[in-house]
Design a protein around this motif. Structure first.
Motif, mmCIF file in Angstrom:
data_model
loop_
_atom_site.group_PDB
_atom_site.id
_atom_site.type_symbol
_atom_site.label_atom_id
_atom_site.label_comp_id
_atom_site.label_asym_id
_atom_site.label_seq_id
_atom_site.Cartn_x
_atom_site.Cartn_y
_atom_site.Cartn_z
ATOM 1 N N ASP A 33 -46.119 -1.299 -77.082
ATOM 2 C CA ASP A 33 -47.263 -1.136 -76.190
ATOM 3 C C ASP A 33 -48.096 -2.407 -76.150
ATOM 4 O OD1 ASP A 33 -46.566 1.432 -75.572
ATOM 5 O OD2 ASP A 33 -47.963 2.364 -76.977
ATOM 6 N N GLY A 34 -48.303 -2.908 -74.953
ATOM 7 C CA GLY A 34 -49.135 -4.089 -74.761
ATOM 8 C C GLY A 34 -48.430 -5.404 -74.995
ATOM 9 N N LYS A 35 -47.205 -5.385 -75.503
ATOM 10 C CA LYS A 35 -46.482 -6.631 -75.736
ATOM 11 C C LYS A 35 -45.804 -7.069 -74.457
ATOM 12 C CE LYS A 35 -45.669 -6.006 -80.620
ATOM 13 N NZ LYS A 35 -44.689 -5.886 -81.683
ATOM 14 N N GLY A 36 -45.727 -8.368 -74.289
ATOM 15 C CA GLY A 36 -45.064 -8.890 -73.102
ATOM 16 C C GLY A 36 -44.821 -10.379 -73.237
ATOM 17 N N LEU A 37 -44.212 -10.927 -72.208
ATOM 18 C CA LEU A 37 -43.899 -12.351 -72.155
ATOM 19 C C LEU A 37 -44.285 -12.888 -70.792
ATOM 20 C CD1 LEU A 37 -40.334 -12.145 -73.709
ATOM 21 C CD2 LEU A 37 -42.309 -13.201 -74.778
ATOM 22 N N ARG A 43 -38.736 -1.353 -72.204
ATOM 23 C CA ARG A 43 -37.598 -0.806 -72.944
ATOM 24 C C ARG A 43 -37.012 -1.911 -73.817
ATOM 25 N NH1 ARG A 43 -38.471 4.065 -71.859
ATOM 26 N NH2 ARG A 43 -37.398 5.244 -70.277
ATOM 27 N N ARG A 44 -36.252 -1.494 -74.829
ATOM 28 C CA ARG A 44 -35.555 -2.454 -75.690
ATOM 29 C C ARG A 44 -34.270 -1.832 -76.206
ATOM 30 N NH1 ARG A 44 -37.557 -5.046 -80.685
ATOM 31 N NH2 ARG A 44 -39.419 -5.468 -79.507
ATOM 32 N N ALA A 45 -33.315 -2.696 -76.519
ATOM 33 C CA ALA A 45 -32.053 -2.271 -77.126
ATOM 34 C C ALA A 45 -31.696 -3.279 -78.204
ATOM 35 C CB ALA A 45 -30.940 -2.195 -76.096
ATOM 36 N N ALA A 46 -31.453 -2.793 -79.409
ATOM 37 C CA ALA A 46 -30.979 -3.650 -80.491
ATOM 38 C C ALA A 46 -29.485 -3.400 -80.623
ATOM 39 C CB ALA A 46 -31.697 -3.320 -81.785
ATOM 40 N N GLY A 47 -28.706 -4.442 -80.469
ATOM 41 C CA GLY A 47 -27.261 -4.304 -80.440
ATOM 42 C C GLY A 47 -26.776 -4.430 -79.000
#
Length: 130
Positions: A28-32, A111-115
């Motif tokens: 939440d709140g993180k971005g680039l 969203r994020r995916a590890a792998g």
């Protein structure tokens, strides 16, 4: 014997979760922004891939994300070398490579995916970003 069963169970859990695209409350709140990425954000979404030099799943992920970005209008794919950008790795809680972040048009992590993610999962996650 119990330790082996626990270790096996943990390994199964890790394999099941690897590559799954999901929302994390800690994002939440993180971005680039474009300056941090070293490239412009996509009009609709950006697929950010954190990779390392000797990572075989990273190569496969690069191919999948490149294909998606080529087919879906307004979506770009940016690959970041995790070892060369440790500040971003720490700030975004990147724990393994490949890790894929799906950013909306404003650069916010949705969203994020590890792998190594599946193509269908990434396309579904893009629906959330646009």
């Amino acid at each position: 014997m119990v330790a082996l069963a626990a270790a096996s169970g943990y390994g199964v859990l890790l394999r099941r979760r690897s590559g799954r695209v999901r929302v994390r409350g800690r994002d939440d709140g993180k971005g680039l922004d474009a300056a941090e990425l070293g490239a412009e954000l996509g009009e609709r979404a950006t697929l950010v891939q954190f990779s390392s030099a000797f990572c075989a799943p990273c190569r496969a992920t690069r191919r999948v994300l490149g294909e998606i970005a080529a087919v879906v209008p307004g979506v770009t794919h940016v690959e970041i070398d995790a070892e060369a950008h440790l500040d971003l790795v720490r700030r975004l809680d990147i724990l393994k490579t490949p890790t894929v972040l799906v950013l909306d048009a404003g650069g916010r992590v949705v969203r994020r995916a590890a792998g190594q993610p599946r193509k269908a999962d990434v396309i579904a996650a893009l629906g959330e970003a646009v």
